[in-house]
Motif scaffolding. Structure first.
Motif, PDB file in Angstrom:
ATOM      1  N   PRO A   1       0.810  -1.221   0.000  1.00 32.38           N
ATOM      2  CA  PRO A   1       0.000   0.000   0.000  1.00 32.38           C
ATOM      3  C   PRO A   1       0.843   1.271   0.000  1.00 32.38           C
ATOM      4  CG  PRO A   1      -0.876  -1.582   1.567  1.00 32.38           C
ATOM      5  CD  PRO A   1       0.441  -2.127   1.108  1.00 32.38           C
ATOM      6  N   ASP A   2       2.044   1.206   0.533  1.00 40.50           N
ATOM      7  CA  ASP A   2       2.901   2.389   0.578  1.00 40.50           C
ATOM      8  C   ASP A   2       3.262   2.887  -0.819  1.00 40.50           C
ATOM      9  OD1 ASP A   2       2.763   1.850   3.244  1.00 40.50           O
ATOM     10  OD2 ASP A   2       4.928   1.923   3.603  1.00 40.50           O
ATOM     11  N   ASP A   3       3.196   1.992  -1.819  1.00 41.60           N
ATOM     12  CA  ASP A   3       3.554   2.392  -3.173  1.00 41.60           C
ATOM     13  C   ASP A   3       2.605   3.445  -3.741  1.00 41.60           C
ATOM     14  OD1 ASP A   3       5.696   0.724  -3.157  1.00 41.60           O
ATOM     15  OD2 ASP A   3       4.766  -0.861  -4.363  1.00 41.60           O
ATOM     16  N   LEU A   4       1.400   3.543  -3.170  1.00 42.28           N
ATOM     17  CA  LEU A   4       0.470   4.577  -3.610  1.00 42.28           C
ATOM     18  C   LEU A   4       1.016   5.972  -3.344  1.00 42.28           C
ATOM     19  CD1 LEU A   4      -2.888   3.057  -2.293  1.00 42.28           C
ATOM     20  CD2 LEU A   4      -2.249   3.370  -4.691  1.00 42.28           C
TER      21      LEU A   4
ATOM     22  N   GLN B   1      -2.084  11.215   4.532  1.00 39.66           N
ATOM     23  CA  GLN B   1      -2.923  10.217   3.864  1.00 39.66           C
ATOM     24  C   GLN B   1      -2.374   8.805   4.069  1.00 39.66           C
ATOM     25  OE1 GLN B   1      -3.191  11.495  -0.224  1.00 39.66           O
ATOM     26  NE2 GLN B   1      -3.861  13.545   0.371  1.00 39.66           N
ATOM     27  N   LEU B   2      -1.043   8.667   4.037  1.00 45.66           N
ATOM     28  CA  LEU B   2      -0.429   7.365   4.267  1.00 45.66           C
ATOM     29  C   LEU B   2      -0.748   6.855   5.664  1.00 45.66           C
ATOM     30  CD1 LEU B   2       1.470   5.067   3.462  1.00 45.66           C
ATOM     31  CD2 LEU B   2       3.391   6.492   4.211  1.00 45.66           C
ATOM     32  N   ALA B   3      -0.721   7.747   6.634  1.00 45.69           N
ATOM     33  CA  ALA B   3      -1.038   7.352   8.012  1.00 45.69           C
ATOM     34  C   ALA B   3      -2.487   6.877   8.115  1.00 45.69           C
ATOM     35  CB  ALA B   3      -0.787   8.525   8.958  1.00 45.69           C
ATOM     36  N   VAL B   4      -3.393   7.536   7.410  1.00 50.67           N
ATOM     37  CA  VAL B   4      -4.796   7.134   7.427  1.00 50.67           C
ATOM     38  C   VAL B   4      -4.953   5.731   6.840  1.00 50.67           C
ATOM     39  CG1 VAL B   4      -7.080   7.618   6.453  1.00 50.67           C
ATOM     40  CG2 VAL B   4      -5.685   9.491   7.351  1.00 50.67           C
ATOM     41  N   VAL B   5      -4.264   5.467   5.737  1.00 53.86           N
ATOM     42  CA  VAL B   5      -4.330   4.141   5.117  1.00 53.86           C
ATOM     43  C   VAL B   5      -3.806   3.077   6.062  1.00 53.86           C
ATOM     44  CG1 VAL B   5      -3.405   2.704   3.260  1.00 53.86           C
ATOM     45  CG2 VAL B   5      -4.245   4.998   2.755  1.00 53.86           C
ATOM     46  N   HIS B   6      -2.671   3.341   6.693  1.00 48.86           N
ATOM     47  CA  HIS B   6      -2.115   2.379   7.653  1.00 48.86           C
ATOM     48  C   HIS B   6      -3.099   2.105   8.782  1.00 48.86           C
ATOM     49  CE1 HIS B   6       2.433   2.992   6.611  1.00 48.86           C
ATOM     50  NE2 HIS B   6       1.758   2.363   5.680  1.00 48.86           N
TER      51      HIS B   6
ATOM     52  N   THR C   1      -4.784  -1.630   9.346  1.00 48.56           N
ATOM     53  CA  THR C   1      -4.349  -2.372  10.543  1.00 48.56           C
ATOM     54  C   THR C   1      -5.377  -2.296  11.680  1.00 48.56           C
ATOM     55  OG1 THR C   1      -3.125  -0.427  11.343  1.00 48.56           O
ATOM     56  CG2 THR C   1      -1.917  -2.013   9.978  1.00 48.56           C
ATOM     57  N   ARG C   2      -6.554  -1.839  11.339  1.00 52.58           N
ATOM     58  CA  ARG C   2      -7.579  -1.671  12.376  1.00 52.58           C
ATOM     59  C   ARG C   2      -7.931  -2.986  13.051  1.00 52.58           C
ATOM     60  NH1 ARG C   2     -12.138   1.996  10.273  1.00 52.58           N
ATOM     61  NH2 ARG C   2     -10.358   3.415  10.385  1.00 52.58           N
TER      62      ARG C   2
ATOM     63  N   THR D   1      -0.611  -7.020  10.744  1.00 55.26           N
ATOM     64  CA  THR D   1       0.662  -6.366  10.479  1.00 55.26           C
ATOM     65  C   THR D   1       0.694  -5.940   9.016  1.00 55.26           C
ATOM     66  OG1 THR D   1       1.807  -8.382   9.805  1.00 55.26           O
ATOM     67  CG2 THR D   1       1.777  -7.863  12.159  1.00 55.26           C
ATOM     68  N   ARG D   2       1.653  -5.066   8.666  1.00 56.71           N
ATOM     69  CA  ARG D   2       1.760  -4.616   7.282  1.00 56.71           C
ATOM     70  C   ARG D   2       2.075  -5.788   6.354  1.00 56.71           C
ATOM     71  NH1 ARG D   2       5.862   0.128   6.792  1.00 56.71           N
ATOM     72  NH2 ARG D   2       5.275  -0.116   4.608  1.00 56.71           N
ATOM     73  N   GLU D   3       2.866  -6.744   6.825  1.00 56.53           N
ATOM     74  CA  GLU D   3       3.193  -7.908   6.008  1.00 56.53           C
ATOM     75  C   GLU D   3       1.947  -8.747   5.733  1.00 56.53           C
ATOM     76  OE1 GLU D   3       4.955  -6.810   8.528  1.00 56.53           O
ATOM     77  OE2 GLU D   3       6.654  -6.095   7.355  1.00 56.53           O
ATOM     78  N   GLU D   4       1.074  -8.869   6.747  1.00 55.87           N
ATOM     79  CA  GLU D   4      -0.155  -9.648   6.568  1.00 55.87           C
ATOM     80  C   GLU D   4      -1.103  -8.918   5.612  1.00 55.87           C
ATOM     81  OE1 GLU D   4      -0.635 -11.978  10.823  1.00 55.87           O
ATOM     82  OE2 GLU D   4      -1.138  -9.843  10.706  1.00 55.87           O
ATOM     83  N   VAL D   5      -1.141  -7.607   5.676  1.00 54.86           N
ATOM     84  CA  VAL D   5      -1.993  -6.824   4.779  1.00 54.86           C
ATOM     85  C   VAL D   5      -1.539  -7.031   3.341  1.00 54.86           C
ATOM     86  CG1 VAL D   5      -2.592  -4.500   4.048  1.00 54.86           C
ATOM     87  CG2 VAL D   5      -2.669  -5.110   6.472  1.00 54.86           C
ATOM     88  N   ARG D   6      -0.209  -7.023   3.105  1.00 57.00           N
ATOM     89  CA  ARG D   6       0.331  -7.172   1.767  1.00 57.00           C
ATOM     90  C   ARG D   6       0.030  -8.559   1.211  1.00 57.00           C
ATOM     91  NH1 ARG D   6       6.386  -5.115   2.456  1.00 57.00           N
ATOM     92  NH2 ARG D   6       6.570  -6.019   0.370  1.00 57.00           N
TER      93      ARG D   6
END
Length: 375
Positions: free
Chosen positions: A337-340, A355-360, A364-365, A369-374
């Motif tokens: 998602p960070d690539d956006l 905006q990146l913080a909002v997406v994170h 992760t709500r 983890t970020r790895e699991e989201v990817r």
């Protein structure tokens, strides 16, 4: 040519031939064309190999769409001669500016076939590094790449380089304002760019007769002070002759050139289109009889330049391309998602960081983890 505008002393020299230049008839027999000569057997063999690979590329890409591995694919089946010739007449230092339908041209230029389809799969920015093979990103909006191509050509001229830019577009693209702006600027500043219009007769469902009243699209160059030529877009020999001549003139400082290739889109606009709604079967059949691969192969076999062993080698090389496509595009993508936000600016703005913080936070709500989201 005189002055910065590059106006021709004889306006008649800017007019295209009355009929498209043809060197090989649909049956593969040589045809005469004033001022054009058949390329060497070696050049034609290279072109045939490229066309065989391009057709296999088109067929495999269409299959990958049906398998859900590509979101969309605009096939250039039937236009392989235009695709291959556009790449073949360039040197390593030249640039190619393609449209969305010119993936086969990008591959012929040296772009990895999997990377060339990255945009159409939707998994990366452009899919390849434009600077490696001097191939600009595939462009979906009509004709927007043309002013960019002129900018690159103009910059090369200012630097004293011998670079030539091949700018591709379709007949529909000539109806766009970007086409006018690109040709006008290029002519005034004598930018070394070759505008190559692949006239495949339809802008999606709109036939050429509903787009332009000009005698040919090549005639449009006259209004800008650009010499134009029309060529049989299913005749690789004629394309190599006409396009290489245009590139040589642009490189020699004679300014931009306009070439129209008369060809045909044998398949639908994309997999989302139903071409049977706006064109008749007999029209398609008539163009199928002008197949660029059949035409060139017939000539080369008659001349004793092509035999079964070499033809089989071309087919095997094309199968290797298809194999590479299947292996590469059947890999599942793990998007980050960070690539956006990562590649919008070299230094992210406060708004992008917010905006990146909002997406994170949203991703992760649930405690992932970020790895699991990817994944």
């Amino acid at each position: 040519m005189t002055g910065i505008t590059g106006r021709a002393s004889d306006p008649d020299r800017m007019l295209p031939s009355r009929e498209p230049v043809m060197l090989l008839g649909p049956d593969g027999r040589p045809a005469t064309a004033e001022g054009a000569a058949l390329p060497s057997g070696e050049a034609l063999l290279r072109g045939l190999a490229g066309m065989v690979a391009a057709r296999r590329f088109n067929d495999q890409a269409s299959a990958l769409v049906r398998q859900g591995r590509l979101a969309v694919y605009p096939s250039s089946h039937g236009q392989e001669a235009c695709q291959v010739a556009a790449a073949q007449v360039l040197t390593d230092d030249d640039w190619l500016f393609p449209t969305y339908r010119d993936t086969a041209a990008a591959v012929a230029r040296g772009v990895d076939p999997v990377d060339a389809l990255g945009l159409l799969k939707g998994d990366w920015h452009s899919g390849y590094d434009p600077y490696e093979q001097h191939v600009a990103p595939l462009t979906t909006p009509l004709a927007t790449q043309l002013p960019h191509a002129v900018g690159v050509a103009h910059a090369a001229r200012l630097r004293g380089e011998r670079t030539v830019v091949m700018a591709l577009c379709g007949d529909g693209g000539t109806s766009e304002g970007d086409f006018h702006e690109a040709l006008n600027f290029a002519a005034v500043f004598r930018a070394p760019v070759v505008f190559f219009v692949q006239n495949n007769q339809y802008a999606i469902s709109v036939p050429l007769a509903r787009q332009s009243a000009a005698p040919s699209l090549a005639h449009k160059g006259v209004g800008y002070g650009i010499p134009g030529e029309q060529v049989d877009g299913n005749d690789l020999a004629a394309l190599l002759s006409v396009l290489s001549g245009a590139v040589e003139r642009a490189r020699a400082g004679e300014g931009p050139q306009l070439v129209e290739g008369r060809t045909y889109r044998m398949q639908a606009h994309t997999n989302a289109d139903d071409a049977t709604r706006y064109r008749a079967d007999d029209e398609v059949a008539a163009w199928a009889a002008k197949d660029p691969l059949v035409r060139l192969e017939a000539y080369l076999r008659t001349e004793g330049v092509l035999d079964d062993a070499r033809a089989a080698a071309f087919t095997e090389a094309a199968e290797q391309v298809a194999h590479r496509m299947r292996d590469g595009l059947n890999q599942d993508v793990e998007p980050d998602p960070d690539d956006l936000f990562r590649f919008v600016y070299a230094e992210p703005t406060p708004q992008l960081t917010e905006q990146l913080a909002v997406v994170h936070d949203e991703l992760t709500r649930d405690g992932l983890t970020r790895e699991e989201v990817r994944r």
